[in-house]
Scaffold this motif. Structure first.
Motif, short mmCIF file in Angstrom:
data_model
loop_
_atom_site.label_atom_id
_atom_site.label_comp_id
_atom_site.label_asym_id
_atom_site.label_seq_id
_atom_site.Cartn_x
_atom_site.Cartn_y
_atom_site.Cartn_z
N THR A 1 0.88 -1.18 -0.04
CA THR A 1 0.08 -0.15 0.23
C THR A 1 0.75 1.03 0.02
O THR A 1 1.89 1.25 0.57
CB THR A 1 -0.80 0.03 1.29
N ALA B 1 -4.02 10.75 0.30
CA ALA B 1 -4.80 9.58 -0.46
C ALA B 1 -3.60 8.30 -0.08
O ALA B 1 -2.77 8.55 0.37
CB ALA B 1 -4.95 9.98 -1.72
N SER C 1 -4.23 0.60 -2.73
CA SER C 1 -3.77 -0.76 -2.36
C SER C 1 -2.73 -1.25 -3.26
O SER C 1 -2.56 -0.55 -4.27
CB SER C 1 -5.02 -1.63 -2.24
N SER D 1 -8.24 -0.71 -4.54
CA SER D 1 -8.78 0.13 -3.23
C SER D 1 -8.13 1.46 -3.26
O SER D 1 -6.84 1.43 -3.25
CB SER D 1 -8.76 -0.53 -1.92
N THR D 2 -8.97 2.50 -3.02
CA THR D 2 -8.30 3.89 -2.82
C THR D 2 -9.07 4.57 -1.43
O THR D 2 -10.28 4.19 -1.28
CB THR D 2 -8.35 4.66 -3.83
N SER D 3 -8.32 5.46 -0.96
CA SER D 3 -9.05 6.34 0.28
C SER D 3 -8.29 7.84 0.06
O SER D 3 -7.31 7.79 -0.10
CB SER D 3 -8.60 5.50 1.62
N TYR D 4 -9.26 8.65 0.53
CA TYR D 4 -8.98 9.83 0.26
C TYR D 4 -9.32 10.82 1.41
O TYR D 4 -10.56 10.48 1.96
CB TYR D 4 -9.75 10.81 -0.77
N LYS E 1 -11.12 14.76 -1.76
CA LYS E 1 -12.29 14.04 -2.29
C LYS E 1 -12.95 14.56 -3.52
O LYS E 1 -13.31 15.61 -3.35
CB LYS E 1 -13.09 13.37 -1.32
N TRP F 1 -3.84 -3.45 3.37
CA TRP F 1 -4.70 -2.57 3.32
C TRP F 1 -5.75 -2.67 4.61
O TRP F 1 -6.66 -3.57 4.51
CB TRP F 1 -5.55 -2.78 1.87
N VAL G 1 -8.14 0.17 6.40
CA VAL G 1 -8.53 1.49 6.28
C VAL G 1 -8.32 2.29 7.57
O VAL G 1 -7.75 3.62 7.39
CB VAL G 1 -9.95 1.51 6.01
#
Length: 127
Positions: free
Chosen positions: A33, A49, A52, A57-60, A65, A103, A105
C-alpha cells in the motif's frame, strides 16, 4: 535500500492541475500500500490519499475527495497523484510513503504506519 523520489510539483494558478509522481526502488513495489501526505508551513503532516497494492482500493481525505486521484503503475514502480481544481489551501510539500502493513482503512491516515518516505515536492497554488 528503499528510495522514494517525488516529482511534478510546481507553481500553479488556482483552479489548475498538477500530476505528482513517486518513483520507488529497492523494494517489491507491487505488494505494498502506498500513500500521499502533505505538510503546509506551520502545520502537521496530513494524509491525502492511499492506494492498495493492486490499485483496487483507494482512500482520500475529505478535503481532496472529488478533486484528487491516486493511481499506480506497478510495471513502472510508480504511484501518481492527479490534482485538479487546486486552491490555495492545497499549497504544501507533498510526500509519498510506503505503508508498513496491508490495506487496513483505519491505519491509512497515520504517519507512524508508514516506514519509508520520499524527500517531498513543493506544490504552490497562487490565488
Amino acid at each position: 535500500q528503499v528510495q522514494l523520489v517525488e516529482s511534478g510539483g510546481g507553481l500553479v494558478q488556482a483552479g489548475g492541475s498538477l500530476r505528482l509522481s513517486c518513483a520507488a526502488s529497492g523494494l517489491t513495489f507491487s505488494v505494498y500500500t502506498m500513500g500521499w501526505f502533505r505538510q503546509a508551513p506551520g502545520k502537521e503532516r496530513e494524509f491525502v490519499a492511499a492506494i492498495s497494492w493492486n490499485g483496487g482500493s483507494t482512500s482520500y481525505a475529505d478535503s481532496v475527495k472529488g478533486r484528487f486521484t491516486i493511481s499506480r503503475d506497478n510495471a513502472k514502480n510508480t504511484v501518481y497523484l492527479q490534482m485538479n481544481s487546486l486552491n490555495a489551501e492545497d499549497t504544501a510539500v507533498y510526500y509519498c510513503a510506503k505503508h508498513r502493513f496491508g490495506w487496513t482503512v483505519a491505519l491509512l491516515a497515520t504517519t507512524s504506519h508508514y516506514d519509508y518516505w520520499g524527500q517531498g515536492t513543493q506544490v504552490t497554488v497562487s490565488s
